[in-house]
Design an enzyme around this catalytic site. Sequence first.
Site, PDB file in Angstrom:
ATOM      1  N   GLY A  43      21.122 -73.100 -34.503  1.00  0.00           N
ATOM      2  CA  GLY A  43      21.858 -73.988 -32.890  1.00  0.00           C
ATOM      3  C   GLY A  43      21.468 -75.118 -32.663  1.00  0.00           C
ATOM      4  O   GLY A  43      22.830 -75.781 -32.181  1.00  0.00           O
ATOM      5  N   GLU A  80      14.947 -77.969 -30.756  1.00  0.00           N
ATOM      6  CA  GLU A  80      15.945 -76.826 -30.232  1.00  0.00           C
ATOM      7  C   GLU A  80      17.137 -77.174 -29.830  1.00  0.00           C
ATOM      8  O   GLU A  80      16.690 -78.014 -29.033  1.00  0.00           O
ATOM      9  CB  GLU A  80      14.790 -76.221 -29.508  1.00  0.00           C
ATOM     10  N   ASP A  81      18.222 -76.189 -29.574  1.00  0.00           N
ATOM     11  CA  ASP A  81      18.674 -76.318 -28.851  1.00  0.00           C
ATOM     12  C   ASP A  81      18.385 -75.945 -27.554  1.00  0.00           C
ATOM     13  O   ASP A  81      19.419 -76.592 -26.421  1.00  0.00           O
ATOM     14  CB  ASP A  81      20.225 -75.827 -29.955  1.00  0.00           C
ATOM     15  N   ASP A 106      15.207 -71.170 -23.519  1.00  0.00           N
ATOM     16  CA  ASP A 106      14.774 -69.993 -22.840  1.00  0.00           C
ATOM     17  C   ASP A 106      13.628 -69.281 -22.352  1.00  0.00           C
ATOM     18  O   ASP A 106      13.013 -69.500 -21.292  1.00  0.00           O
ATOM     19  CB  ASP A 106      15.957 -68.596 -23.531  1.00  0.00           C
ATOM     20  N   PHE A 118      25.281 -67.240 -20.015  1.00  0.00           N
ATOM     21  CA  PHE A 118      25.661 -67.240 -21.241  1.00  0.00           C
ATOM     22  C   PHE A 118      26.296 -68.257 -21.482  1.00  0.00           C
ATOM     23  O   PHE A 118      27.337 -68.427 -20.945  1.00  0.00           O
ATOM     24  CB  PHE A 118      26.355 -66.135 -20.943  1.00  0.00           C
TER      25      PHE A 118
HETATM   26  C1  PRP Z   1      18.088 -69.833 -29.677  1.00  0.00           C
HETATM   27  C2  PRP Z   1      17.538 -71.006 -30.108  1.00  0.00           C
HETATM   28  C3  PRP Z   1      16.196 -70.320 -29.212  1.00  0.00           C
HETATM   29  C4  PRP Z   1      15.680 -70.112 -28.958  1.00  0.00           C
HETATM   30  C5  PRP Z   1      15.125 -70.135 -27.024  1.00  0.00           C
HETATM   31  O1  PRP Z   1      18.093 -68.874 -31.031  1.00  0.00           O
HETATM   32  O2  PRP Z   1      18.263 -71.639 -30.674  1.00  0.00           O
HETATM   33  O3  PRP Z   1      15.542 -70.404 -30.649  1.00  0.00           O
HETATM   34  O4  PRP Z   1      16.805 -68.441 -28.997  1.00  0.00           O
HETATM   35  O5  PRP Z   1      15.415 -68.329 -26.999  1.00  0.00           O
HETATM   36  P1  PRP Z   1      13.788 -68.574 -26.460  1.00  0.00           P
HETATM   37  O6  PRP Z   1      13.307 -69.212 -25.571  1.00  0.00           O
HETATM   38  O7  PRP Z   1      13.586 -67.176 -25.236  1.00  0.00           O
HETATM   39  O8  PRP Z   1      13.148 -67.906 -27.117  1.00  0.00           O
HETATM   40  P2  PRP Z   1      18.762 -67.205 -31.248  1.00  0.00           P
HETATM   41  O9  PRP Z   1      18.010 -66.564 -32.121  1.00  0.00           O
HETATM   42  O10 PRP Z   1      19.572 -67.671 -30.572  1.00  0.00           O
HETATM   43  O11 PRP Z   1      19.385 -67.979 -32.980  1.00  0.00           O
HETATM   44  P3  PRP Z   1      20.594 -69.479 -33.084  1.00  0.00           P
HETATM   45  O12 PRP Z   1      19.555 -70.628 -32.887  1.00  0.00           O
HETATM   46  O13 PRP Z   1      20.456 -68.970 -34.541  1.00  0.00           O
HETATM   47  O14 PRP Z   1      21.373 -69.566 -32.380  1.00  0.00           O
END
Ligand code: PRP
Length: 182
Positions: free
Chosen positions: A46, A101-102, A105, A155
């Site tokens: 991401g 980070e993108d 959450d 979302f």
């Molecule tokens: C997303 C995002 C973070 C994580 C955040 O990654 O890039 O790494 O979730 O969530 P959290 O704060 O609840 O831990 P994802 O696993 O969706 O992978 P991606 O980056 O390949 O989309």
Amino acid sequence: MEAMHPDIERVLFTEDDIKGIVKRLGEQITQDYQGKDLVLIAVLRGAVVFMGDLMRTIDTRCAIDFMAVSSYGDGAKSSGIVRIVKDLDMDIKGRDVLIVEDVLDSGLTLKYLMKNLSNRHPASLEVATFLWKDVPGRTTAVDPKYVGTHCPNEFVVGYGLDYAERYRNLPYVGVLKPEVYS
Ligand code: PRP
């Protein structure tokens, strides 16, 4: 070709909004890391879009590296399970590390990563996240130094963020229509 835009309920951050946000972060980081040994670490997949933009707004010497972790699967909820899929190529000992980070959450991914990376003894370790999801009543597991913007607990896709590996290439951040994922 299948259009993506009809799946978007509304746009949260336009391309122009994003440009302004990234420029501001780049200026802060440039100031804070003058004369330091900065390594930007993007968390795949991401963060690649944000990383590509952010690094070009940083006007001080820096290196880049990538990690891949798995936390979400294809669903809408964080599983809390974090696994390193691709580790760094670089040694970060004694260097000034900034995790890119993108979206932040639950913060579980970053909490795990911070602990893992701090065991490698960087000189400093901070986080830059483009989005920080506001979840009422919840405390995030980490405290990022650089935050692009807060976003509602919906979302969101685009600008690197996906649903089932789609929509990462949208140039804006938007809210996905519930019927797409329910
Ligand atoms: C997303 C995002 C973070 C994580 C955040 O990654 O890039 O790494 O979730 O969530 P959290 O704060 O609840 O831990 P994802 O696993 O969706 O992978 P991606 O980056 O390949 O989309």
